[in-house]
Design a protein around this motif. Structure first.
Motif, short mmCIF file in Angstrom:
data_model
loop_
_atom_site.label_atom_id
_atom_site.label_comp_id
_atom_site.label_asym_id
_atom_site.label_seq_id
_atom_site.Cartn_x
_atom_site.Cartn_y
_atom_site.Cartn_z
N PHE A 363 0.82 -1.21 0.00
CA PHE A 363 0.00 0.00 0.00
C PHE A 363 0.86 1.27 0.00
CE2 PHE A 363 -2.53 -3.41 1.68
CZ PHE A 363 -3.80 -3.19 1.20
N GLY A 364 2.16 1.12 -0.21
CA GLY A 364 3.07 2.25 -0.21
C GLY A 364 3.92 2.30 1.05
N THR A 365 4.88 3.21 1.07
CA THR A 365 5.81 3.32 2.20
C THR A 365 5.12 3.47 3.55
OG1 THR A 365 7.50 4.26 0.74
CG2 THR A 365 7.77 4.64 3.10
N PRO A 366 4.01 4.23 3.66
CA PRO A 366 3.34 4.32 4.97
C PRO A 366 2.78 2.98 5.46
CG PRO A 366 2.69 6.15 3.57
CD PRO A 366 3.43 5.18 2.70
N GLY A 367 2.79 1.96 4.60
CA GLY A 367 2.30 0.65 5.01
C GLY A 367 3.36 -0.23 5.65
N CYS A 368 4.61 0.23 5.70
CA CYS A 368 5.66 -0.58 6.33
C CYS A 368 5.35 -0.76 7.81
CB CYS A 368 7.01 0.08 6.13
SG CYS A 368 7.59 0.05 4.42
N GLY A 369 5.35 -2.02 8.25
CA GLY A 369 5.02 -2.34 9.63
C GLY A 369 3.54 -2.57 9.86
N PHE A 370 2.74 -2.43 8.80
CA PHE A 370 1.29 -2.63 8.88
C PHE A 370 0.89 -3.86 8.08
CE2 PHE A 370 1.77 1.75 9.96
CZ PHE A 370 0.64 2.16 10.65
N ALA A 371 -0.34 -4.32 8.27
CA ALA A 371 -0.95 -5.34 7.43
C ALA A 371 -2.46 -5.17 7.48
CB ALA A 371 -0.57 -6.74 7.88
N ARG A 372 -3.14 -5.62 6.42
CA ARG A 372 -4.61 -5.50 6.36
C ARG A 372 -5.25 -6.84 6.67
NH1 ARG A 372 -7.56 -4.10 0.75
NH2 ARG A 372 -7.57 -6.38 0.69
N PHE A 373 -6.26 -6.80 7.49
CA PHE A 373 -6.97 -7.99 7.99
C PHE A 373 -8.42 -7.91 7.55
CE2 PHE A 373 -7.11 -11.24 11.51
CZ PHE A 373 -8.48 -11.46 11.52
N ASN A 374 -8.91 -8.91 6.83
CA ASN A 374 -10.29 -8.98 6.37
C ASN A 374 -11.11 -9.75 7.40
OD1 ASN A 374 -12.72 -9.66 5.17
ND2 ASN A 374 -11.83 -10.47 3.29
N PHE A 375 -12.04 -9.07 8.08
CA PHE A 375 -12.83 -9.73 9.11
C PHE A 375 -14.23 -10.12 8.64
CE2 PHE A 375 -13.00 -5.10 10.03
CZ PHE A 375 -14.37 -4.84 10.00
N ALA A 376 -14.43 -10.19 7.32
CA ALA A 376 -15.73 -10.61 6.77
C ALA A 376 -15.78 -12.13 6.69
CB ALA A 376 -15.97 -9.98 5.41
N THR A 377 -15.71 -12.76 7.83
CA THR A 377 -15.75 -14.20 7.95
C THR A 377 -16.40 -14.54 9.29
OG1 THR A 377 -14.42 -16.21 7.73
CG2 THR A 377 -13.45 -14.40 8.98
N SER A 378 -16.43 -15.79 9.65
CA SER A 378 -17.11 -16.16 10.90
C SER A 378 -16.34 -15.65 12.10
CB SER A 378 -17.25 -17.68 10.99
OG SER A 378 -15.99 -18.28 11.26
N PRO A 379 -17.03 -15.37 13.22
CA PRO A 379 -16.32 -14.98 14.45
C PRO A 379 -15.28 -16.00 14.87
CG PRO A 379 -18.67 -14.56 14.66
CD PRO A 379 -18.50 -15.31 13.39
N ASP A 380 -15.57 -17.29 14.66
CA ASP A 380 -14.60 -18.32 15.03
C ASP A 380 -13.31 -18.18 14.23
OD1 ASP A 380 -16.28 -19.42 16.89
OD2 ASP A 380 -16.99 -21.04 15.60
N ARG A 381 -13.43 -17.84 12.94
CA ARG A 381 -12.22 -17.71 12.13
C ARG A 381 -11.48 -16.42 12.44
NH1 ARG A 381 -15.51 -20.88 8.69
NH2 ARG A 381 -16.58 -19.10 7.76
N VAL A 382 -12.19 -15.37 12.78
CA VAL A 382 -11.51 -14.15 13.26
C VAL A 382 -10.70 -14.48 14.51
CG1 VAL A 382 -11.85 -11.84 14.21
CG2 VAL A 382 -13.23 -12.59 12.26
N SER A 383 -11.31 -15.20 15.43
CA SER A 383 -10.63 -15.58 16.66
C SER A 383 -9.42 -16.47 16.39
CB SER A 383 -11.61 -16.28 17.61
OG SER A 383 -10.97 -16.69 18.80
N ALA A 384 -9.60 -17.46 15.51
CA ALA A 384 -8.51 -18.37 15.20
C ALA A 384 -7.33 -17.62 14.59
CB ALA A 384 -8.99 -19.47 14.26
N ALA A 385 -7.62 -16.68 13.70
CA ALA A 385 -6.54 -15.93 13.05
C ALA A 385 -5.75 -15.13 14.08
CB ALA A 385 -7.11 -15.01 11.98
#
Length: 408
Positions: A363-385
């Motif tokens: 996503f560009g230099t300001p993204g260093c040290g960051f990551a994007r997380f998609n939480f459009a899934t089941s609560p159980d899979r959010v928790s597992a991740a």
């Protein structure tokens, strides 16, 4: 890894849409989210949702397949359907006769920039920015001018002073992503009016990527740029689609929506561009905008719950991670810098935690040290991740402590 997602069937509560499929069922999908990585990796990266289709959309697609309706695309009733949706959702009804069909939002952006700018022109984008911007702008001979959002204690904000400097330096266009991907920021009306005034002052054309507009949480409000009472808004062009909100990205249909004085630019989009859209995408999108709002309301309830759940899980298992709950989208922009995992923490979690996030540096230099997380899934899979990520980072912390002790 265990998974308690239920099998798909009739939905009756807001959790059902996001937990409709088991992990084994999802792994049978052929989409990028589920085929990019090995089966042992839990994917929470690309912007696809783990939901069933809205029943009206599914029925329309089954009917189309049944009659062999798979020819070349025409816009049909889609512009009118979007205009009605926009009026109900945002309080603004664009003139459907000026709207043109494009294959997807990125293709529409490329086509519009071809029409309203010249080779070599400077196009301002806010970073961190949607990764395809970095690919397509140079590919069409336009110069990407990177204008970082400001990161404050209250989240990301638009830096209007920095934006004015870029406009004054000769920018031809501003590619505005609102709601913003990846931060989830929704630009307020005051900021948008300030942008419109600057664009008018410096002769900058505004091209607005509004693909995530239907996915705004309570407490924020999406304002279509073209709805503003400002000359620059009248000259703006918005790109919209049902693809993110109703999980239709693979069906390929989007719209270029002109402001009141940009109709001639949008009308100049060649018919060959429109015919590159998918007819099934047009059919599905028209139904989404006319009959998909009850499903969307149910989805947003589930996403709202997951947005809060992610915050609770991070606070418990990864308290060093900075999480600003997004005002829109189902994408969380997570700051892992305090964990010391380097510029690309997604690489760490993929290799050592079995979780695939979207790498921040893309996503560009300001993204260093960051990551994007998609939480459009089941609560159980959010928790597992989150738990898998925490376990891998804690192992890293233990190794770091051992190295520090050895150095004494």
């Amino acid at each position: 890894m265990t998974d308690t997602g239920t099998t798909h069937g009739p939905v009756g509560s807001h959790t059902d849409l996001l937990a409709a499929y088991s992990l084994d069922e999802l792994r049978e999908r052929h989409s990028a989210k589920w085929r990019e990585y090995p089966p042992e990796v839990l994917p929470v990266w690309v912007a696809e949702m783990d939901t069933p289709l809205a029943e009206p959309i599914k029925a329309a697609l089954v009917e189309a397949i049944g009659r062999g309706d798979t020819g070349y695309a025409v816009a049909g009733g889609l512009p009118e359907a979007f205009a009605g949706f926009s009026a109900r959702k945002f309080g603004w009804r664009p003139d459907p006769t000026g709207i043109r069909l494009v294959p997807d939002v990125m293709a529409g952006i490329v086509e519009v920039l071809h029409l309203v700018t010249e080779p070599g022109d400077r196009v301002v984008i806010n970073t961190p920015a949607y990764p395809p911007y970095f690919y397509w702008l140079p590919r069409i001979g336009r110069q990407a001018v990177l204008n970082p959002l400001s990161l404050t204690a209250r989240g990301f904000r638009l830096d209007l002073d920095a934006l004015e400097r870029e406009f004054a330096a000769g920018a031809a266009a501003y590619l505005l992503c609102n709601p913003h991907n990846p931060t989830g920021l929704v630009f307020g009306e005051d900021d948008l009016m300030a942008v419109a005034r600057l664009a008018e002052r410096y002769g900058v054309r505004v091209v607005a990527d509004e693909i995530h507009a239907p996915l705004v949480y309570p407490g924020a409000r999406h304002v279509p740029f073209g709805s503003l009472d400002a000359p620059a808004a009248a000259r703006s062009i918005m790109l919209v689609s049902a693809s993110k909100a109703w999980n239709l990205a693979g069906l390929k249909a989007a719209l270029a929506v002109p402001g009141a004085e940009a109709r001639s630019d949008v009308t100049a989009i060649d018919v060959e561009v429109s015919e590159s859209a998918g007819l099934l995408g047009v059919i599905a999108s028209e139904v989404a905008f006319t009959a998909g709002e009850p499903w969307l309301d149910e989805l947003m309830a589930g996403l709202t719950a997951n947005r809060a759940l992610l915050g609770e899980l991070l606070a418990e298992h990864l308290p060093e991670v900075v999480y600003q709950p997004p005002q829109a989208t189902y994408l969380a922009w997570l700051d892992f810098r305090a964990l010391g995992l380097g510029d690309d923490p997604a690489e760490w979690f993929l290799r050592r935690g079995g979780v695939a996030l979207y790498p921040g540096p893309k996503f560009g230099t300001p993204g260093c040290g960051f990551a994007r997380f998609n939480f459009a899934t089941s609560p159980d899979r959010v928790s597992a991740a989150v738990r898998q990520m925490a376990a891998s980072s804690h192992r890293q912390g233990a190794r770091g402590m051992i190295r520090a002790l050895d150095a004494l």
